[in-house]
Every structure is written in C-alpha cells, then in structure tokens.
Write an enzyme that holds these catalytic residues in place. Structure first.
Site, PDB file in Angstrom:
ATOM      1  N   CYS A   1       0.863  -1.185   0.000  1.00 52.32           N
ATOM      2  CA  CYS A   1       0.000   0.000   0.000  1.00 52.32           C
ATOM      3  C   CYS A   1       0.897   1.232   0.000  1.00 52.32           C
ATOM      4  O   CYS A   1       1.927   1.262   0.672  1.00 52.32           O
ATOM      5  CB  CYS A   1      -0.875  -0.043   1.251  1.00 52.32           C
ATOM      6  SG  CYS A   1      -1.756   1.481   1.554  1.00 52.32           S
TER       7      CYS A   1
ATOM      8  N   GLN B   1      -2.117   7.905  17.341  1.00 57.36           N
ATOM      9  CA  GLN B   1      -2.370   8.583  16.067  1.00 57.36           C
ATOM     10  C   GLN B   1      -1.600   7.888  14.949  1.00 57.36           C
ATOM     11  O   GLN B   1      -0.446   7.518  15.132  1.00 57.36           O
ATOM     12  CB  GLN B   1      -1.949  10.049  16.159  1.00 57.36           C
ATOM     13  CG  GLN B   1      -2.828  10.854  17.095  1.00 57.36           C
ATOM     14  CD  GLN B   1      -4.134  11.284  16.441  1.00 57.36           C
ATOM     15  OE1 GLN B   1      -4.360  11.060  15.260  1.00 57.36           O
ATOM     16  NE2 GLN B   1      -4.989  11.900  17.226  1.00 57.36           N
TER      17      GLN B   1
ATOM     18  N   CYS C   1     -11.455  14.563  14.974  1.00 60.14           N
ATOM     19  CA  CYS C   1     -11.231  13.862  13.702  1.00 60.14           C
ATOM     20  C   CYS C   1     -12.497  13.918  12.840  1.00 60.14           C
ATOM     21  O   CYS C   1     -12.554  13.283  11.798  1.00 60.14           O
ATOM     22  CB  CYS C   1     -10.791  12.423  13.948  1.00 60.14           C
ATOM     23  SG  CYS C   1     -11.945  11.513  14.966  1.00 60.14           S
TER      24      CYS C   1
END
Ligand code: SAH
Length: 563
Positions: A176, A300, A427
């Site tokens: 990825c 995070q 977020c």
C-alpha cells in the site's frame, strides 16, 4: 432523466465525501472519482427525486487539479478517495470542508484566515477564523498502522489486502502506498508461513478458519515493529516458525502478539491479547516524549503530522507552567504528556483500561510526576471529580474525542467548570461544529480553527480549535437597583461548602453534595468563584438535586446571607 442514460456533466463542486457534483441540464448528479473542473461522460446509476448518482465513463476534459493515479487499486479499494487530486487541491478541499461544517452545522461564519495575520475573531463572536490546512511534504507512506484482512478469493487462493469500497470482498494488495514499505514484506512472510503450515484464513460466511486480520504497527522514530495476528480461536500452531522467519527477515521486528476475536461481526480486535515474542508493545517518540504502544491502544496513525497537530494544541493551550489541566479522551496520554512538560498538573481520562496503563507507564518512562490518570467515561469521571473538588480551579481542558464527538454531559460539565481555555482536537469536523456551538452556549467563543492533514489522499481531516471564555459583552440589559434594598455587608459573607453541608446536616438531617450546592448557587446567581461565567442553558439541573435538597440549600444560603 432515466437510469442508464448517458449524459455529459461539468463538475463544479465536491461533497464532503469527495464525490464530484455537477448538473446534467438542471439536474444535480453526484459522480465518484471526479473533481471540479472535470467534464465527463457519465452513466446515470441511481435516481432520487431531486438528484441522482452517476459513474464516470470517460473524462472529456480534465480538471487542472487532476494528477495521474499512483495506485492501480485506488478506485477499487475504498481507502484513498481523492488520490487523483493534486495535493494542494486536497488541502484546499479539506480547509473548505471544515469551513462548511462550521457554517452549516455550527452556524458560524467561518472565514479563511492567514495564520500570520492572526486577526482575532473580530467584533462578532460568530465569526471564526479558519487557517489553511497544514499538509505534508511527502504525503505517502505516512501511516504507522495497518489492519489487513485475510481470506480466500473466488478462486480459493489465500489473499490479504483491503476491503473493496462498501463491501467485504478482499482486494489483493500487499504494498500500500500509505503504509511503510516493509509492511508488504511482512505480509508476504505471514502468507508464506500460512501456506507452508496449512493455517487457514477466516471465512466470514462459514465463520471457519483462523487468521482474521494482521495488525502491524511501527514506531517511526525508533523503527520498532509490532505484528499481531487476530485469530478466530485460541490456539496457534507453529507460531515459533513465524517468529523465526520474522526475526530473520524484518529489520526492526520487535514483538509478536495474538489477539483473540471469536465473535462474528466487523469489530477487528477481541478483548484478549497474548504475547508470543517480545514485550507485547513497541515504543516510539513524539517531539522527544517516549510512548509505549500496545496492539489495543489508540495511537495517532500519522506521527509526522501528529507532532504538528499536538504542537498546535499545546500552542493553543498557552501554558506558563502554573496551570492545572484536564485532558479528556487521553488515550495513552499523548496530549497529556505534551502538556505535562509545561503545566503544573495534568489529569487525564480514557475509557480503555489498557491505554490508561500505558499512559501511566508513559508518564513514568518520561519522568513526569505531575500527571494523574483515570479509567472511565469522560462524561462520568469528570462530573464526579468536579463534585468532589468544586473549588479546585481548572485552567485548561483539552478534548480529543472519537468521531461521535463529546457527550452532552461532558460538555455541560466543562461549562460548569469554566476553564479559561478549551482546546478541542477532532477527527470529524461535523461533530466538532456541533460541540463548538454547544460550548459557545456556556460562555465561550471560538478563537481559531486549524485543520491538519493527517490522512493524505483521503477525505478525512483532523482539526484543532481554541475556545476561550467570552470576555466581550455582546448585549446588556439595564436593571434598576435600589441601594436601600441591598444589604451590602451580607453580600460579603461567604460560607464554605463544608459549612453549608454541615448546617444542612444539622438542621435538615440529610446530606447534600458539593455539586448539589454548586448547582443551586449557580441557579440563584451566586458566583462560584471570581469571573465564573454562568452556563446559558437552563436545563443543567443535577439529577441528584431533589426539590427537598434544593430548598435546604437555599435555606442555608439565606442563613449565611449569601442570597
Ligand atoms: N488523545 C489521545 C486519543 C484520542 S482518540 C491520543 O492522542 O492518543 C479518542 C480516545 O477516546 C480513544 O482512546 C478512545 O478509547 C477514547 N474514548 C472513547 N469514548 C470515550 C469516553 N466516553 N470517555 C473517555 N474516553 C473515550
């Protein structure tokens, strides 16, 4: 217009989910994988009364913001929704998304502002300065965490990768572009080991098979890597062989764990984690503070931008070394420890017990003795703490809640506690806008809002907002006040909470809590402490303050000549 019609559409706008919007004639269509400036030939796939959906078949004219696709799987994998958009345009999109949510949901006038100018919010408290979204220099390979599903494809081959958008079909993908390059290597090692030892991947339909997901985490500063296999079962044979292979092939491999999740459904991690090799956690540093990270702990995912985000949170908190701070939704204490360096005392609360263990350990690791952490819901722990310590002054509260935002009870307690500043890390700018609106009802104004790009190539955006106690008086009411009626000496008298409580115990024979007293005092306009701003909502009656208690408290306040 009918389904399957072919139309030509010029895209003029983007939804918050990153779909292009354009009109076919006068009819609005939402078209995935397009952006403003594109003119496309599209097929109508779905019709509603006032709008419809289309799929782009051909780009007739490309937007100036369009860049070549880097990942061949981008459109099939649900992960990177705006990968074909130039990075600068992505940042503009995110800034606008935050502005739109503040305006639409919060009712603020969100004005794009140059941070260098640092204009205050002007004379109008509904005007909120929004700074441009802070981006990354290299917006690739930024994620430190991956949770990769394993399964079999239609041909029966062992695959791992990502779920296709809105489905649970696994698209084979080991490499990825958002995760560290060595993750592909680790996944190939795991797959080969599964083939060699006949270890079955989990199949959702039959609920058979063992390996559901592989969770990978890397400390970007330390280089340490954690591998955790999530199993539909308790036993794993040949784990030693996997350990040997990972040790031999993966630089930085530090620990191997198993997580047990035998329940059907979409939740990835189960409640129990076991160490197979190494300490069961990795360590990383953020701005020089060391953190211990377990498989379950929230950390995070973009450490480079996290330093920027929490740096902003710290800057907004404006600490001088004297402050007492609450950090709500503190996770493993990341923000808490950033603050602890510059504050007198930091309290943290978090719902996941393991994360609080990590937070305590992290405080110890870094030599902080001015922190205290609580396990529980912010909306329960904070009011209970306040009830016990109504006179302890809290200067700053930081919150960093999950997507659903803060619980109302939590916001109400912040409103009662009246810290000088609230720093809100979010977020989801939609719930942020809702909660900022609620906090303005408790006498706060939003000073500034800074979006930070933590999730490059996706439509997500992280935001930090600063609220401070409203200083300006927007409206005033003229009141006639007859000095002869006023007992100025009585107004000076003040009984302590203990005195009020004891007086009620003696005269009424029951106990009242500090919160009962605080709320009743507030209700009749007594200041709790200097400069205490009253919450504007009138429904903040404590569930524990019965009519009987309220009357006793009022009698006590009268007795002590406080009202
Ligand atoms: N500030 C932390 C974590 C932020 S993510 C960090 O930077 O690492 C949000 C956190 O809120 C998660 O750790 C989650 O477990 C926690 N959480 C979710 N609901 C909660 C609640 N009601 N009360 C307290 N914590 C909660």
């Amino acid at each position: 217009m009918k389904k399957n019609d072919i139309v030509t559409v010029t895209v003029t706008d983007l939804t918050t989910e990153g779909e292009g919007i354009g009109k076919a004639g006068a009819f609005p269509l939402f078209i995935k994988d397009t952006m403003p400036g594109d003119t496309v030939r599209a097929v109508v796939t779905k019709l509603k009364k006032n709008y419809g959906y289309g799929k782009a078949l051909e780009i007739l004219e490309a937007s100036g913001d369009r860049v070549p696709m880097r990942c061949p799987l981008a459109r099939r994998c649900g992960g990177c929704q705006i990968e074909e958009m130039d990075y600068k345009a992505q940042l503009r999109f995110k800034t606008r998304k935050v502005q739109n949510n503040l305006a639409r949901i919060g009712g603020f006038s969100a004005v794009l502002t140059d941070p260098e100018v640092q204009a205050g919010s002007g004379s109008d408290t509904d005007t909120v300065p929004v700074f441009p979204c802070i981006g990354m220099e290299t917006p690739w390979h930024y994620r430190n965490k991956a949770q990769v599903p394993f399964g079999r494809n239609k041909q029966g081959e062992l695959v791992c990768g990502f779920y296709a958008g809105r489905s649970h079909d696994i698209i084979e993908s080991e490499d990825c572009l958002l995760t560290p390059p060595e993750y592909g290597h680790i996944l190939r090692v795991v797959k080969q080991w599964m083939r060699d030892f006949g270890i079955e991947p989990y199949q959702e339909e039959s609920r058979k098979g063992l390996v559901r997901h592989v969770l990978l985490r890397k400390g970007f500063h330390t280089g340490e890597i954690l591998v955790c296999l999530i199993l539909n079962g308790r036993r794993l044979n040949h784990a030693d062989a996997l350990e040997t292979r990972l040790k031999a092939e993966i630089a930085g491999f530090k620990t191997l764990s198993l997580n047990i999740n035998e329940k059907p459904g979409n939740t990835i991690l189960g409640p129990e984690t076991r160490q197979i090799y190494g300490p069961g956690y990795i360590e990383d540093t953020l701005s020089g503070v060391r953190f211990r990270i377990s498989p379950q702990s929230f950390y995070q995912v973009n450490p480079v931008q996290t330093e920027i985000l929490y740096g902003k949170a710290l800057e907004f908190a404006g600490l001088t070394g004297e402050e007492t701070v609450w950090d709500l939704y503190c996770g493993i204490g990341t923000i808490s420890l950033f603050l602890a360096e510059k504050a007198r005392k930091v309290y943290g609360v978090e719902i996941v017990p393991q994360a609080i263990e990590d937070a305590r350990e992290n405080a110890r690791l870094n030599g902080f003795d001015n922190t205290e952490f609580f396990v529980g819901k912010a909306e329960e722990v904070l009011p209970a703490w306040y009830e016990e310590h109504p006179e302890e002054k809290i200067d700053i509260i930081t919150v960093d809640p999950p997507r659903k935002g803060c619980d109302e009870k939590c916001l109400e307690t912040i409103g009662l506690m009246q810290p000088e500043r609230v720093v809100y890390v979010s977020c989801d700018s939609a719930t942020l806008a809702r909660d900022l609106k609620i906090l303005t009802g408790y006498g706060y104004q939003v000073e500034k809002v800074q979006p930070v790009d933590q999730f490059c190539q996706t439509v997500e955006v992280e935001t930090v907002a600063l609220l401070s106690k409203l200083q300006r008086v927007k409206h005033h009411i003229n009141v006639r006040f007859d000095l002869e009626e006023a007992d100025l000496t009585a107004a000076e008298t003040k009984a302590t909470y203990d005195e009020i409580r004891n007086w009620i115990q003696e005269n009424y024979g029951f106990h009242v809590t500090n919160l009962n007293i605080a709320k009743t005092k507030k209700k009749c306009g007594c200041t709790l402490r200097e400069n205490h701003n009253l919450p504007k909502s009138e429904n903040s009656k404590s569930p524990g303050t019965t009519k009987e208690k309220e009357e006793a408290i009022l009698a006590a306040l009268r007795y002590f000549k406080m009202i």
